[in-house]
Design a protein around this motif. Structure first.
Motif, PDB file in Angstrom:
ATOM      1  N   ILE A 125     -51.313  46.645 -22.004  1.00 12.39           N
ATOM      2  CA  ILE A 125     -51.871  47.659 -22.896  1.00 12.39           C
ATOM      3  C   ILE A 125     -51.398  47.441 -24.331  1.00 12.39           C
ATOM      4  O   ILE A 125     -51.987  47.967 -25.260  1.00 12.39           O
ATOM      5  CB  ILE A 125     -51.527  49.098 -22.444  1.00 12.39           C
ATOM      6  CG1 ILE A 125     -50.026  49.370 -22.518  1.00 12.39           C
ATOM      7  CG2 ILE A 125     -52.078  49.389 -21.059  1.00 12.39           C
ATOM      8  CD1 ILE A 125     -49.679  50.861 -22.471  1.00 12.39           C
ATOM      9  N   ASP A 126     -50.318  46.653 -24.509  1.00 14.42           N
ATOM     10  CA  ASP A 126     -49.791  46.416 -25.860  1.00 14.42           C
ATOM     11  C   ASP A 126     -50.692  45.480 -26.672  1.00 14.42           C
ATOM     12  O   ASP A 126     -50.597  45.436 -27.899  1.00 14.42           O
ATOM     13  CB  ASP A 126     -48.392  45.816 -25.794  1.00 14.42           C
ATOM     14  CG  ASP A 126     -47.411  46.674 -25.026  1.00 14.42           C
ATOM     15  OD1 ASP A 126     -47.651  47.889 -24.902  1.00 14.42           O
ATOM     16  OD2 ASP A 126     -46.401  46.127 -24.528  1.00 14.42           O
ATOM     17  N   ASN A 127     -51.519  44.684 -25.985  1.00 16.60           N
ATOM     18  CA  ASN A 127     -52.453  43.735 -26.623  1.00 16.60           C
ATOM     19  C   ASN A 127     -51.732  42.732 -27.524  1.00 16.60           C
ATOM     20  O   ASN A 127     -52.276  42.306 -28.541  1.00 16.60           O
ATOM     21  CB  ASN A 127     -53.496  44.498 -27.455  1.00 16.60           C
ATOM     22  CG  ASN A 127     -54.757  43.685 -27.682  1.00 16.60           C
ATOM     23  OD1 ASN A 127     -55.221  42.980 -26.786  1.00 16.60           O
ATOM     24  ND2 ASN A 127     -55.301  43.756 -28.883  1.00 16.60           N
ATOM     25  N   MET A 168     -47.223  54.112 -26.689  1.00 17.96           N
ATOM     26  CA  MET A 168     -46.540  52.866 -26.328  1.00 17.96           C
ATOM     27  C   MET A 168     -46.981  51.718 -27.237  1.00 17.96           C
ATOM     28  O   MET A 168     -47.724  51.929 -28.199  1.00 17.96           O
ATOM     29  CB  MET A 168     -46.824  52.533 -24.859  1.00 17.96           C
ATOM     30  CG  MET A 168     -46.033  53.368 -23.871  1.00 17.96           C
ATOM     31  SD  MET A 168     -46.342  52.771 -22.187  1.00 17.96           S
ATOM     32  CE  MET A 168     -45.092  53.695 -21.290  1.00 17.96           C
ATOM     33  N   GLY A 169     -46.562  50.529 -26.909  1.00 19.74           N
ATOM     34  CA  GLY A 169     -46.945  49.358 -27.708  1.00 19.74           C
ATOM     35  C   GLY A 169     -45.785  48.406 -27.964  1.00 19.74           C
ATOM     36  O   GLY A 169     -45.953  47.397 -28.651  1.00 19.74           O
ATOM     37  N   ARG A 170     -44.610  48.779 -27.477  1.00 20.74           N
ATOM     38  CA  ARG A 170     -43.423  47.942 -27.670  1.00 20.74           C
ATOM     39  C   ARG A 170     -43.196  47.646 -29.150  1.00 20.74           C
ATOM     40  O   ARG A 170     -43.124  48.566 -29.932  1.00 20.74           O
ATOM     41  CB  ARG A 170     -43.565  46.664 -26.846  1.00 20.74           C
ATOM     42  CG  ARG A 170     -42.450  46.470 -25.849  1.00 20.74           C
ATOM     43  CD  ARG A 170     -42.722  45.373 -24.874  1.00 20.74           C
ATOM     44  NE  ARG A 170     -43.543  44.323 -25.376  1.00 20.74           N
ATOM     45  CZ  ARG A 170     -43.212  43.058 -25.454  1.00 20.74           C
ATOM     46  NH1 ARG A 170     -42.014  42.687 -25.051  1.00 20.74           N
ATOM     47  NH2 ARG A 170     -44.046  42.147 -25.903  1.00 20.74           N
ATOM     48  N   THR A 171     -43.191  46.362 -29.547  1.00 20.24           N
ATOM     49  CA  THR A 171     -42.822  46.028 -30.929  1.00 20.24           C
ATOM     50  C   THR A 171     -44.023  45.926 -31.868  1.00 20.24           C
ATOM     51  O   THR A 171     -43.873  45.505 -33.011  1.00 20.24           O
ATOM     52  CB  THR A 171     -42.068  44.688 -30.962  1.00 20.24           C
ATOM     53  OG1 THR A 171     -42.931  43.684 -30.379  1.00 20.24           O
ATOM     54  CG2 THR A 171     -40.779  44.764 -30.181  1.00 20.24           C
TER      55      THR A 171
HETATM   56  O1  F6P Z   1     -45.467  46.408 -22.036  1.00 19.38           O
HETATM   57  C1  F6P Z   1     -46.148  47.525 -21.586  1.00 19.38           C
HETATM   58  C2  F6P Z   1     -45.313  48.757 -21.766  1.00 19.38           C
HETATM   59  O2  F6P Z   1     -46.061  49.867 -21.301  1.00 19.38           O
HETATM   60  C3  F6P Z   1     -44.831  49.002 -23.192  1.00 19.38           C
HETATM   61  O3  F6P Z   1     -45.808  49.564 -24.026  1.00 19.38           O
HETATM   62  C4  F6P Z   1     -43.647  49.912 -22.933  1.00 19.38           C
HETATM   63  O4  F6P Z   1     -42.694  49.804 -23.955  1.00 19.38           O
HETATM   64  C5  F6P Z   1     -43.098  49.396 -21.639  1.00 19.38           C
HETATM   65  O5  F6P Z   1     -44.139  48.688 -20.997  1.00 19.38           O
HETATM   66  C6  F6P Z   1     -42.587  50.458 -20.711  1.00 19.38           C
HETATM   67  O6  F6P Z   1     -42.031  49.831 -19.610  1.00 19.38           O
HETATM   68  P1  F6P Z   1     -41.548  50.576 -18.279  1.00 19.38           P
HETATM   69  O7  F6P Z   1     -42.779  50.869 -17.478  1.00 19.38           O
HETATM   70  O8  F6P Z   1     -40.675  49.575 -17.627  1.00 19.38           O
HETATM   71  O9  F6P Z   1     -40.847  51.818 -18.712  1.00 19.38           O
END
Ligand code: F6P
Length: 329
Positions: A125-127, A168-171
């Protein structure tokens, strides 16, 4: 051919559509497709079974992954790489198709250098996978976030509030920017451009002086904030606390969390997953390993898998600039 198949990293909508495509199209071509549970961990542990028509029927529309998933990189565990290669030999695999984000795909790329005959498919989903213009799951997540922001807008308007939505989206800020534009967010905080919160507060005050009675701020979980207090919590919480005290507006925070990763894939994600599954299978048939089936300018293509090791792909400047013109701050 005997084709291994697995899903690694965080799940997303569209994984089952890709599993179905590889299994169905593989069976039509006379292949046996062996599904491994829990990503690369299952491949290292030899936890696989031949996927049947029954198992892969009726899963096109379902979220998650019937193969289950895990964040596991074999070369970070003693003997992990050797264990993967042993499974490939024992199960007489001619190729392995790995659905992953940049963590799983980078691990697959490193395994390719040790002789794993692998083709990758990008999903998250972070693309943010480098080498592809789109990842499976992104379209669905954008739709989910945009729908949530639409809903937050109406309650915010009713109460004259400042509404903050953390996504969400990480970095990277792909989700925040795409959904923010699609849902008409009034301000965005993303990692690609540090945000000075005192300046954002002034811009929002100006917006309200000019007639607005409520505002929606979309904050990426990786947003880089200047003037926030990390003690107040996540980036969304920091933005909420700082803007509330600097503007005097009543503020509320919504953290969307894993809702963004669940639910049925959109038709666009189903189509992308099916096309990438087909491309990966054809690459395996052609012996074109160490490649990534990717969305490229003119459709679907193959790019060198090692490109995924180049780090997260940020939102491009032109899209950021468009978002900037449509928002304040
Ligand atoms: O990489 C996808 C993602 O949903 C990120 O956007 C988010 O930071 C992370 O995974 C969350 O991970 P988890 O499901 O391990 O908490």
């Amino acid at each position: 051919m005997r084709i291994g198949l697995l899903t690694g990293g965080g799940d997303c909508p569209g994984l089952n559509a890709a599993i179905r495509a590889v299994t169905r199209l593989g069976r039509l071509a006379g292949d046996e497709v062996i599904g491994y549970a829990h990503g690369l961990r299952g491949l290292a542990e030899g936890d696989g079974h031949v996927l049947t028509a029954d198992e892969t029927r009726g899963i096109l529309q379902s979220g998650g992954t019937i193969l289950h998933t895990a964040r596991f990189h074999p070369d970070e565990h003693p003997g992990g790489t050797e264990a993967v290669l042993a499974t490939v030999a024992r199960d007489r695999l001619d190729g392995v198709i790995v659905l992953g984000g940049d963590g799983t795909l980078s691990a697959a790329s490193r395994l390719a250098r040790h002789g794993l005959p692998v083709v990758g498919i990008p999903k998250t989903i972070d693309n943010d996978v480098t080498g592809t213009a789109r990842c499976i799951g992104f379209d669905t997540a954008v739709a989910t976030v945009a729908d949530a922001v639409d809903r937050v807008h109406t309650t915010g308007e009713s109460h004259d509030r400042l509404m903050v939505v953390e996504v969400m989206g990480r970095t990277v800020g792909w989700l925040a920017v795409a959904a923010g534009i699609a849902a008409g967010a009034d301000a965005l905080c993303v990692p690609e451009e540090p945000v000075a919160l005192p300046l954002l507060a002034k811009a929002l005050l100006r917006r309200h002086e000019e007639g607005a009675t409520s505002s929606v701020v979309v904050v990426a979980e990786g947003a880089v904030l200047l003037g926030g207090d990390p003690a107040t919590g996540s980036p969304g919480a920091q933005v909420t606390a700082t803007l509330a005290s600097a503007t005097g507006f009543e503020a509320r925070l919504t953290v969307l969390g894993h809702v963004q990763r669940g639910g049925p894939p959109t038709p666009t994600d189903r189509l992308l997953a099916t096309a990438l599954g087909d491309a990966a299978l054809r690459a395996a048939h052609a012996g074109r390993f160490a490649t990534l089936a990717a969305a490229v300018d003119d459709g679907i293509g193959l790019v060198p898998l090692e490109r995924v090791e180049g780090g997260a792909r940020p939102v491009p400047p032109d899209l950021l600039a468009l978002a900037g013109r449509l928002t304040v701050g």
